[in-house]
Design a protein around this motif. Structure first.
Motif, short mmCIF file in Angstrom:
data_model
loop_
_atom_site.label_atom_id
_atom_site.label_comp_id
_atom_site.label_asym_id
_atom_site.label_seq_id
_atom_site.Cartn_x
_atom_site.Cartn_y
_atom_site.Cartn_z
N GLY A 50 47.36 54.51 42.88
CA GLY A 50 46.71 53.34 42.30
C GLY A 50 47.68 52.18 42.13
O GLY A 50 47.35 51.03 42.39
N LEU A 51 48.90 52.50 41.68
CA LEU A 51 49.92 51.45 41.51
C LEU A 51 50.29 50.83 42.85
O LEU A 51 50.47 49.62 42.95
CB LEU A 51 51.17 52.02 40.83
N GLU A 52 50.41 51.66 43.87
CA GLU A 52 50.73 51.14 45.20
C GLU A 52 49.66 50.18 45.68
O GLU A 52 49.96 49.11 46.23
CB GLU A 52 50.87 52.29 46.21
N GLN A 53 48.41 50.54 45.44
CA GLN A 53 47.31 49.67 45.85
C GLN A 53 47.34 48.36 45.06
O GLN A 53 47.12 47.29 45.61
CB GLN A 53 45.97 50.38 45.66
N ARG A 54 47.62 48.46 43.75
CA ARG A 54 47.68 47.25 42.93
C ARG A 54 48.82 46.35 43.39
O ARG A 54 48.67 45.13 43.48
CB ARG A 54 47.88 47.62 41.46
N VAL A 55 49.97 46.95 43.68
CA VAL A 55 51.12 46.16 44.12
C VAL A 55 50.80 45.47 45.45
O VAL A 55 51.11 44.30 45.64
CB VAL A 55 52.39 47.05 44.24
N ALA A 56 50.15 46.20 46.34
CA ALA A 56 49.79 45.62 47.64
C ALA A 56 48.82 44.46 47.46
O ALA A 56 48.98 43.40 48.07
CB ALA A 56 49.19 46.69 48.55
N SER A 57 47.82 44.64 46.61
CA SER A 57 46.84 43.56 46.44
C SER A 57 47.47 42.38 45.70
O SER A 57 47.19 41.22 46.02
CB SER A 57 45.60 44.06 45.70
N GLU A 58 48.35 42.66 44.72
CA GLU A 58 49.03 41.57 44.03
C GLU A 58 49.99 40.84 44.96
O GLU A 58 50.13 39.63 44.89
CB GLU A 58 49.78 42.11 42.80
N SER A 59 50.61 41.58 45.85
CA SER A 59 51.51 40.97 46.82
C SER A 59 50.73 40.02 47.73
O SER A 59 51.20 38.91 48.01
CB SER A 59 52.19 42.06 47.64
N GLU A 60 49.56 40.45 48.16
CA GLU A 60 48.73 39.59 49.01
C GLU A 60 48.27 38.36 48.23
O GLU A 60 48.30 37.25 48.74
CB GLU A 60 47.53 40.38 49.54
N ALA A 61 47.88 38.58 46.98
CA ALA A 61 47.45 37.45 46.14
C ALA A 61 48.61 36.47 45.94
O ALA A 61 48.43 35.25 45.99
CB ALA A 61 46.92 37.95 44.80
N ASN A 62 49.81 37.01 45.72
CA ASN A 62 50.99 36.14 45.56
C ASN A 62 51.28 35.36 46.83
O ASN A 62 51.66 34.19 46.78
CB ASN A 62 52.21 36.97 45.16
N ARG A 63 51.11 36.02 47.97
CA ARG A 63 51.35 35.33 49.25
C ARG A 63 50.36 34.17 49.41
O ARG A 63 50.75 33.06 49.79
CB ARG A 63 51.19 36.32 50.41
N LEU A 64 49.10 34.42 49.08
CA LEU A 64 48.09 33.37 49.20
C LEU A 64 48.36 32.23 48.21
O LEU A 64 48.22 31.05 48.55
CB LEU A 64 46.69 33.95 48.98
N ARG A 65 48.76 32.59 46.97
CA ARG A 65 49.09 31.55 45.98
C ARG A 65 50.28 30.73 46.45
O ARG A 65 50.32 29.51 46.28
CB ARG A 65 49.39 32.18 44.63
N HIS A 66 51.25 31.40 47.05
CA HIS A 66 52.44 30.71 47.56
C HIS A 66 52.03 29.68 48.62
O HIS A 66 52.50 28.54 48.59
CB HIS A 66 53.43 31.72 48.13
N LEU A 67 51.17 30.12 49.54
CA LEU A 67 50.71 29.19 50.59
C LEU A 67 49.97 28.01 49.98
O LEU A 67 50.16 26.86 50.40
CB LEU A 67 49.81 29.93 51.58
N GLU A 68 49.15 28.27 48.98
CA GLU A 68 48.40 27.19 48.33
C GLU A 68 49.34 26.22 47.63
O GLU A 68 49.21 25.00 47.76
CB GLU A 68 47.42 27.79 47.31
N VAL A 69 50.31 26.76 46.90
CA VAL A 69 51.27 25.90 46.18
C VAL A 69 52.09 25.09 47.17
O VAL A 69 52.34 23.90 46.96
CB VAL A 69 52.18 26.75 45.26
N MET A 70 52.51 25.71 48.26
CA MET A 70 53.28 24.98 49.27
C MET A 70 52.45 23.85 49.87
O MET A 70 52.95 22.75 50.11
CB MET A 70 53.76 25.93 50.37
N GLY A 71 51.16 24.10 50.12
CA GLY A 71 50.29 23.05 50.63
C GLY A 71 50.15 21.91 49.64
O GLY A 71 50.20 20.72 50.01
N GLN A 72 49.99 22.25 48.36
CA GLN A 72 49.89 21.22 47.33
C GLN A 72 51.19 20.42 47.22
O GLN A 72 51.17 19.20 47.03
CB GLN A 72 49.54 21.84 45.99
N LEU A 73 52.31 21.12 47.36
CA LEU A 73 53.61 20.44 47.31
C LEU A 73 53.76 19.47 48.48
O LEU A 73 54.23 18.34 48.31
CB LEU A 73 54.74 21.47 47.32
#
Length: 100
Positions: A50-73
């Motif tokens: 369960g933790l591995e799945q959470r980390v994977a999904s959080e990692s993907e969410a972080n990647r998407l947030r990073h792309l969004e923040v970079m676009g806004q920047l």
């Protein structure tokens, strides 16, 4: 065989039976403990999955947030550049007006 010898053999057999009973009791206790440990290990394994799945999904969410923040920047940098150009243009126009 003498009575004494038979009695000693009988006592030894009783001792042997008691020792086997104690060993069986210890083995049963160890089996129960092992079964408990196996169940706990299975539970831990599921939690880690369960933790591995959470980390994977959080990692993907972080990647998407990073792309969004970079676009806004990038957009903010473009806006700053535009505003700089406009301020510079207005400064030039003010300078021309003041020279007249």
């Amino acid at each position: 065989m003498s009575e004494e010898r038979l009695e000693r053999i009988e006592n030894h057999i009783v001792q042997l039976i008691q020792m086997v009973a104690q060993n069986n009791k210890a083995v049963l206790g160890l089996e129960q403990r092992f079964d408990g440990l196996e169940q706990r290990f299975d539970g831990l394994e599921q939690r880690f999955d369960g933790l591995e799945q959470r980390v994977a999904s959080e990692s993907e969410a972080n990647r998407l947030r990073h792309l969004e923040v970079m676009g806004q920047l990038r957009n903010a940098n473009a806006d700053v550049d535009y505003l700089r150009n406009q301020v510079s243009k207005h400064d030039m126009e003010l300078h021309k007006i003041r020279e007249k």
